[in-house]
Design an enzyme around this catalytic site. Sequence first.
Site, PDB file in Angstrom:
ATOM      1  N   HIS A 392      -2.039   7.833  -5.169  1.00  0.00           N
ATOM      2  CA  HIS A 392      -2.496   6.424  -4.761  1.00  0.00           C
ATOM      3  C   HIS A 392      -2.156   5.078  -5.458  1.00  0.00           C
ATOM      4  O   HIS A 392      -1.756   3.971  -4.883  1.00  0.00           O
ATOM      5  CB  HIS A 392      -3.779   6.667  -4.427  1.00  0.00           C
ATOM      6  CG  HIS A 392      -4.302   5.726  -3.966  1.00  0.00           C
ATOM      7  ND1 HIS A 392      -4.880   5.534  -2.078  1.00  0.00           N
ATOM      8  CD2 HIS A 392      -5.088   4.170  -3.969  1.00  0.00           C
ATOM      9  CE1 HIS A 392      -4.936   4.170  -1.993  1.00  0.00           C
ATOM     10  NE2 HIS A 392      -5.519   3.864  -2.886  1.00  0.00           N
ATOM     11  N   GLU A 393      -2.783   5.111  -6.715  1.00  0.00           N
ATOM     12  CA  GLU A 393      -2.400   3.610  -7.981  1.00  0.00           C
ATOM     13  C   GLU A 393      -0.605   3.842  -7.873  1.00  0.00           C
ATOM     14  O   GLU A 393      -0.327   2.471  -7.808  1.00  0.00           O
ATOM     15  CB  GLU A 393      -3.211   4.227  -8.294  1.00  0.00           C
ATOM     16  CG  GLU A 393      -4.653   3.702  -8.113  1.00  0.00           C
ATOM     17  CD  GLU A 393      -5.820   3.315  -7.517  1.00  0.00           C
ATOM     18  OE1 GLU A 393      -4.278   1.532  -7.397  1.00  0.00           O
ATOM     19  OE2 GLU A 393      -6.580   3.234  -6.945  1.00  0.00           O
ATOM     20  N   HIS A 396       0.236   1.441  -4.648  1.00  0.00           N
ATOM     21  CA  HIS A 396       0.385   0.126  -5.206  1.00  0.00           C
ATOM     22  C   HIS A 396       1.357  -0.344  -6.028  1.00  0.00           C
ATOM     23  O   HIS A 396       1.956  -1.833  -5.609  1.00  0.00           O
ATOM     24  CB  HIS A 396      -0.522   0.515  -5.892  1.00  0.00           C
ATOM     25  CG  HIS A 396      -2.261   0.251  -4.884  1.00  0.00           C
ATOM     26  ND1 HIS A 396      -1.814  -0.039  -3.721  1.00  0.00           N
ATOM     27  CD2 HIS A 396      -3.560   0.677  -4.785  1.00  0.00           C
ATOM     28  CE1 HIS A 396      -3.420  -0.090  -2.568  1.00  0.00           C
ATOM     29  NE2 HIS A 396      -4.093   0.628  -3.230  1.00  0.00           N
ATOM     30  N   HIS A 399       5.041  -0.234  -4.848  1.00  0.00           N
ATOM     31  CA  HIS A 399       5.216  -1.282  -3.859  1.00  0.00           C
ATOM     32  C   HIS A 399       5.009  -2.980  -4.306  1.00  0.00           C
ATOM     33  O   HIS A 399       5.866  -3.493  -3.807  1.00  0.00           O
ATOM     34  CB  HIS A 399       3.392  -1.757  -3.384  1.00  0.00           C
ATOM     35  CG  HIS A 399       3.498  -2.439  -1.552  1.00  0.00           C
ATOM     36  ND1 HIS A 399       2.325  -2.795  -0.874  1.00  0.00           N
ATOM     37  CD2 HIS A 399       4.588  -3.303  -1.326  1.00  0.00           C
ATOM     38  CE1 HIS A 399       3.068  -3.745  -0.245  1.00  0.00           C
ATOM     39  NE2 HIS A 399       3.784  -3.667  -0.287  1.00  0.00           N
TER      40      HIS A 399
END
Length: 603
Positions: A392-393, A396, A399
């Site tokens: 998940h992180e 980020h 991105h």
Amino acid sequence: MADIKQLPTRDQVNSELTWDLTPIFQNQQAFEQAFDRVMKQIDALPELEGKMAHSSDDLVKVLETIMNTIRPAEKLYVYASLKHDQDTSNAENQALSGRTQNMFTKLESNIAWFEPELLAIEPATLNQWIETEPALKPYEHYLHTITDERAHVLTPAAEKLLAQAGDALSASSNTFGVLNDADLEFPVVEDEDGGTVQLTQGVYDQLIQSTKPEVRKMAFKQLYAVYHQFRHTLAATLSGNVKTHNFEASVHHYENARQAAMNANHIPVSVFDSLVTSVNDHLSLLHRYVALRKQILKLPELHMYDLYTPITGEPQLSYTFEEAKSEALKALAVMGPDYLSHVQEAFDSHWIDVVENKGKRSGAYSSGMYDTAPYILLNWQDNLESLFTLVHEMGHSMHSYYTTHNQPYQYGDYSIFVAEIASTTNETLLTDYLLKKYPEKQVQAFVLNHYLDGFKGTVFRQTQFAEFEHFIHEQDAAGQPLTAEFLSQHYLALNKKYYGDAVISDPEIADEWSRIPHFYYNYYVYQYATGFAAANTLAQRITSGDTAKRDAYLNYLKSGSSDYPINVMQKAGVDMTQTAYLDQAFAEFEQRLNQFETLAKTM
């Protein structure tokens, strides 16, 4: 008495498991030198006031000077924040963080005149400058995001006054952060193996997933006993934060705090309303799922502390951090070799702070700025949930990486609205990978259970939070005091509506509002739910084998803030102004719920 397991202090943590912040600043001296330079730049900013509206050249000079001040200031702020969060009890780190917060307050105060002066330029004149001045063309979208808010920008003096009040207006949020991360002391409890362990946020997250009901119940009750003890203080901090949001919305001529928060990202409020309506229309699916949980666990009563333990019993999948890195690379391989190379760079370059230590901020996040790596904070446990958190992180961070390497500084960040989509797409890809890798019924059931729990926690639960957040903002605006009793009474009623009759909404859950940091983020939580639903569609496009669809997704990662979030997502393949992506997400949830029910009958 058996030895009590204690968290290591920061200096006891293996450096291989900590992030390396020296690429930002080699040492404290380098930080101080940069800090002094930036403060001088900030002090000089008021000299620019009144000098940008005469010509396009003047506007370019002012824009570039401001950007060249904010950019190094952000670097200082990120460094101080990361240092603070690795040990929130460290006085030097607290001071460092406080200094950079004060620095930004002064910076915002010293450029508070900028937007009002920009808006004072005749629209036709500004548009002409943008068309004829090559140096302004790269700022076209940036300038339009400001001029679109023309009705909500105050006079230079008023904006400066609000900026100067920044520290005071954020006091409630800061107080909650210190109390929650550093000052609350939790009792020693019994762990899964019958040993004693100091209860922390990270330990609680692990114990609440225990397969032993007595361990789950004890952790739940002991944690909430502490929050209940401070409920009046926590009601005051939350109330103060809500009042800040409502005040700022009111003085900037918005209808309410929700409109103000969503307008910042140019998101129609209909996106919020459609989410809440759609989730409420599908609450029967959540009720069905939790009823199935009660049945499979063979519990005479299903309590709130029973909602996180795997239905399938002892977890069949667990990972050390080294093992998790390998699995993450395999799960994300569908993104292509370029994406994977940057994930490997994150692993090799110490961008990740892995394990929990005394005083470390709870939870997990990705953080950085244009001139730093996109660092990741974890509080690692050797379980599947931590693998999902890592992936998940990493979504980020990738991105951020693609944005900062493909956009100029003024577009080198992205809105909160699109941020959660990148992270949850990665989680969805991991789920698909695990279901394909492990054909065994026990593992299939476990992964499906994890997916269903993730949907429950992200779409249903975060929308529940969003409903509560909107309610308390409306109530405060109507003059209702947000006392602990009032907050708990409404939260309990909302919890009962969401989870239905199959679950006992224990009295402790009425205080859950008191421990949720995201209620201080100003209409943030709904974006977890919309992001999860959008990720469902995007993951299907990526795994279709159509490289054009994958490339459209990577282009979204590269877009930064160069366009409005709704437009960015439309180019990626999801129109979030319509409800199709929500319908598709609930259809996927129902399909996997059916699959899980069928599988459970054969085990």
